[in-house]
Design a protein around this motif. Structure first.
Motif, PDB file in Angstrom:
ATOM      1  N   GLU A 191      39.642   9.311  72.739  1.00 26.51           N
ATOM      2  CA  GLU A 191      41.183   9.313  72.666  1.00 26.51           C
ATOM      3  C   GLU A 191      41.485   9.881  71.304  1.00 26.51           C
ATOM      4  O   GLU A 191      42.872  10.075  71.466  1.00 26.51           O
ATOM      5  N   ARG A 192      40.629   9.534  70.473  1.00 23.30           N
ATOM      6  CA  ARG A 192      41.118  10.125  68.789  1.00 23.30           C
ATOM      7  C   ARG A 192      41.137  11.616  69.005  1.00 23.30           C
ATOM      8  O   ARG A 192      41.880  11.891  67.904  1.00 23.30           O
ATOM      9  N   TYR A 193      40.792  12.414  69.972  1.00 23.51           N
ATOM     10  CA  TYR A 193      40.814  13.789  69.762  1.00 23.51           C
ATOM     11  C   TYR A 193      41.552  14.374  71.140  1.00 23.51           C
ATOM     12  O   TYR A 193      41.794  13.685  71.795  1.00 23.51           O
ATOM     13  N   GLU A 194      42.311  15.482  70.463  1.00 24.47           N
ATOM     14  CA  GLU A 194      43.162  16.207  71.425  1.00 24.47           C
ATOM     15  C   GLU A 194      42.473  16.575  72.569  1.00 24.47           C
ATOM     16  O   GLU A 194      41.515  17.552  72.380  1.00 24.47           O
ATOM     17  N   ARG A 195      42.735  16.326  73.782  1.00 21.93           N
ATOM     18  CA  ARG A 195      42.069  16.642  75.111  1.00 21.93           C
ATOM     19  C   ARG A 195      40.627  16.215  74.976  1.00 21.93           C
ATOM     20  O   ARG A 195      39.865  16.528  76.066  1.00 21.93           O
ATOM     21  N   LEU A 367      37.760  20.918  70.528  1.00 27.81           N
ATOM     22  CA  LEU A 367      38.119  19.417  70.755  1.00 27.81           C
ATOM     23  C   LEU A 367      38.151  18.918  69.251  1.00 27.81           C
ATOM     24  O   LEU A 367      37.234  18.681  68.680  1.00 27.81           O
ATOM     25  N   THR A 368      39.360  18.968  68.812  1.00 24.54           N
ATOM     26  CA  THR A 368      39.603  18.504  67.439  1.00 24.54           C
ATOM     27  C   THR A 368      40.553  17.331  67.264  1.00 24.54           C
ATOM     28  O   THR A 368      41.678  17.292  68.162  1.00 24.54           O
ATOM     29  N   PRO A 369      40.610  16.604  66.350  1.00 23.08           N
ATOM     30  CA  PRO A 369      41.673  15.435  66.117  1.00 23.08           C
ATOM     31  C   PRO A 369      42.708  16.248  65.385  1.00 23.08           C
ATOM     32  O   PRO A 369      42.647  17.131  64.957  1.00 23.08           O
ATOM     33  N   SER A 370      43.842  15.341  65.219  1.00 22.41           N
ATOM     34  CA  SER A 370      45.140  15.660  64.602  1.00 22.41           C
ATOM     35  C   SER A 370      44.808  15.684  63.083  1.00 22.41           C
ATOM     36  O   SER A 370      43.819  14.950  62.490  1.00 22.41           O
ATOM     37  N   ARG A 371      45.572  16.138  62.045  1.00 17.47           N
ATOM     38  CA  ARG A 371      45.574  16.148  60.574  1.00 17.47           C
ATOM     39  C   ARG A 371      45.656  14.522  60.374  1.00 17.47           C
ATOM     40  O   ARG A 371      44.859  14.307  59.466  1.00 17.47           O
TER      41      ARG A 371
END
Length: 713
Positions: A191-195, A367-371
């Motif tokens: 859930e820490r990653y976008e999508r 699949l990347t997290p926000s800044r």
């Protein structure tokens, strides 16, 4: 044989009876041959008496299926996919163009059974069925053929990598009964990653998403890989996870056990030993387990109903096989995802240009997290450049910058401190003394090297450069980008005599260290995991990594730095990283910002302008000078192909050999072949055809072909 047998007498005249006999003879000659019934008096199988076999001979001119007769006593066990022994060559009576190849019994795999053979002569019979165990499925055969074609290699060589050697005791032992699918786990830290949550939910629903995953720093990635595999198993499909080394396999293995329990997954590593590894491999082949985690060779694991293929840290050199035809795990798993219609996951704390290309072309989603997530999970990164070292009295006296000394001192109050020291053996690359931009050839953009008498020569095409100047800043002076590191590590030990110092490197690699204060000196890639994370880390002598004569030097330096920094506690917990390298350089800035994706995207754009891989495709041809020249004269390259070189190259040293190339007296050259995007298959086919023609001649000195060489410098 009598002379009459050799030279039949012509009839005095062609009477009606003689003409009828001639017509009947011609009719029988043109008629299809009946399927064989006997071989040297032995009865053959009634149904499908012809077996098609791929023999264990890696020479490209022998890369085809060979027909053999199936004796009646082997009819029941000679099934497609089993290992067989056949007589290949002089005793086999397989004659092609008047030449008999080799001789004696060789290993092979039975591919299919047929009613008739296309071969016009008599067939040799199968000598033995080594085992009735089918170890080569049609799907795995198709994958092996695709890999061989992509890398200009032979099917036999790929099958040697794909199917492990037989172990009779492991084969005789029964495999456990397959367990029902597990319950899908929750998304957890995905859930820490976008999508991220949507990705694992799609796996549980039986979908086939493809993603490039930039993992947050910290210890969570093994659990996240295991959750992806467990979600895939919950849909009734299998999962395959490949990581670079046994230490990381152990971490993913523990995570899989936590999610799946015992008996649902197999571990495939060389460290397991031949019997245990083959037993695990058979459990996968028989469908007893549907999940696999392993090192490089596991990329061919025969997982039933495969639903997910995943690779971690695809930039690690150990994921590129050192045996012909030198396949890379990432490329093989891409082929598997396409051939078997599976989900695909490429993950790492860094990002390679190949991963950026997959996202850029739309083949995979990011699949990347926000800044904000990055800033919360990453340590703070500080830099020490040349100017800082020149002004630092402590650095000049003890080779230990003041900032580094203070970081170590403060970190040791809270836990262990990691010191990353580049290993010995890095070769200097020339760069502009003013702006550090790499010195490149004006003709092909290859790296410039200093040869005899300080003459500048391109390492790719061999052209001399008489009047080099920097394209970025206009400078005319060069420097070799290497600084010593071993002595610096010794000075750290002297600076903190009361603190234990442990090393991790080639001779001894530590898996983990306790969370108590200690100095951990490690070479890149051998960093142990610290309990609770490191309090601080020093990344020393950055020039030694950035200065490698390799197209991937910047990418590799950033990957190594991020791998070490990801083991450090978050900034909120006091985690600090100090890197000794010029702060204005692109990889250093990417580390400070913790932006591996942005670095890979910019690197990909630059390579696109210069015609570098992976935007273009490359192949290397290396060997003795006369062999390389003969190959280049033989090969019929596509008209778009460009030949760079040949230039002098180091000869491969046999395993266990000591001394330099000059001491051995061997002289090798290397030529690079470059072709625009979309024409890689044509280049591989041309190389394969030329290599097959040369090996068939037998009098040609061998050359070494490598498509997509991992190091181009």
């Amino acid at each position: 044989m009598s002379r009459d047998d050799q030279e039949p007498q012509e009839p005095a005249e062609d009477g009606p009876e003689q003409l009828a006999l001639i017509r009947e003879t011609v009719r029988r000659t043109k008629a299809p041959k009946a399927k064989p019934r006997t071989w040297r008096g032995a009865a053959l199988a009634e149904e499908l008496p012809v077996a098609r076999v791929v023999v264990d001979r890696g020479a490209l001119h022998l890369d085809r299926l060979w027909d053999y007769a199936v004796p009646e006593e082997l009819d029941a066990t000679a099934r497609p996919g089993v290992r067989v022994r056949v007589r290949f060559g002089a005793g086999a009576r397989h004659v092609r163009q008047g030449r008999r190849e080799g001789g004696g019994l060789v290993d092979g795999f039975l591919i299919e059974r047929r009613a008739e053979s296309d071969f016009e002569g008599p067939l040799a019979a199968l000598a033995h069925v080594v085992s009735p165990e089918p170890v080569l499925s049609p799907g795995m055969l198709a994958l092996a053929r695709a890999v061989a074609d992509r890398y200009a290699g032979s099917l036999a060589d790929v099958l040697q990598l794909a199917v492990p050697p037989r172990n009779a005791r492991a084969e005789a032992a029964p495999s456990p009964e397959p367990l029902p699918p597990p319950t899908a786990p929750g998304p957890g830290s995905w859930e820490r990653y976008e999508r991220g949550a949507e990705f694992v939910a799609a796996l549980a629903d039986g979908d086939t998403p493809r993603a490039v995953w930039t993992a947050l720093p910290g210890p969570h990635w093994p659990d996240e890989l295991a959750r992806a595999a467990a979600s895939t198993l919950a849909s009734g499909r299998g999962a395959l996870l490949v990581v670079p080394d046994g230490r990381r396999v152990a971490r993913v293995d523990a995570a899989l056990r936590a999610h799946l329990g015992d008996g649902r997954h197999a571990v495939l590593t060389a460290e397991s030993g031949p019997e245990k590894r083959y037993r695990q491999w058979l459990a996968v082949s028989r469908g007893s387990v549907r999940a696999v985690v392993g090192t490089r060779a596991a990329m061919f694991a025969p997982v039933r109903d495969l639903g997910l293929v995943a690779v971690w840290d695809d930039g690690d050199a150990s994921l590129s096989d050192d045996n012909a035809p030198f396949p890379h795990v990432r490329e093989v798993l891409e082929l598997r995802a396409a051939h078997e219609r599976t989900a695909f996951l490429l993950g790492g704390v860094s990002c390679t240009v190949e991963a950026a290309q997959l996202v850029g072309t739309g083949w995979a989603l990011p699949l990347t997290p926000s800044r904000d997530r990055f800033r919360a999970a990453a340590p703070i990164v500080r830099t020490i450049g040349d100017t800082d070292l020149e002004r630092d009295e402590a650095a000049r006296a003890a080779r230990l910058p003041t900032l580094a000394w203070r970081t170590v001192r403060d970190g040791l109050q809270n836990g262990p401190v990691l010191i990353q020291v580049p290993r010995r053996g890095y070769v200097p690359r020339l760069a502009c003394e003013r702006c550090r931009n790499p010195a490149r050839c004006r003709e092909c953009a290859g790296p410039l090297e200093g040869r005899e008498g300080q003459r500048l020569v391109c390492g790719w095409c061999g052209r001399s450069e008489e009047s080099w100047h920097c394209a970025e800043c206009g400078g005319f002076r060069l420097r070799a980008q290497v600084v010593g590191a071993r002595r610096t590590a010794e000075e750290l030990g002297r600076a903190f005599p009361e603190v234990p110092v442990r090393t991790s490197g080639r001779d001894q690699v530590l898996d983990a260290v306790p969370g108590t204060p200690a100095l951990i000196v490690s070479t890149p890639g051998a960093e142990p995991v610290a309990e609770g994370g490191y309090a601080a880390a020093l990344l020393l002598d950055g020039w030694a990594m950035l200065g490698r004569p390799d197209l991937r030097a910047d990418e590799e330096a950033l990957r190594r730095w991020l791998g070490a920094a990801s083991l450090v506690r978050a900034q909120s917990a006091g985690g600090t990283v100090v890197v000794v390298a010029e702060p204005t350089l692109r990889p250093v800035q990417a580390l400070v910002r913790w932006d591996p994706v942005g670095h890979a995207v910019r690197e990909l754009a630059e390579r696109s302008q210069l015609g570098f891989p992976p935007v273009s495709r490359m192949a290397s041809v290396s060997g003795p000078p006369e062999a390389v020249a003969d190959f280049l004269a033989t090969v019929r390259l596509p008209r778009e192909a460009e030949v760079l070189g040949p230039v002098p190259a180091p000869a491969p040293r046999p395993a266990g050999a000591r001394g330099s190339q000059e001491e051995s007296g061997e002289t090798w050259e290397r030529a690079l072949l470059r072709i625009p995007p979309g024409r890689g298959a044509a280049l591989a086919a041309a190389l394969r055809t030329a290599q097959a023609a040369r090996t068939a001649r037998r009098d040609s000195a061998p050359v070494r072909l490598r498509v997509d060489p991992p190091e181009v410098g």
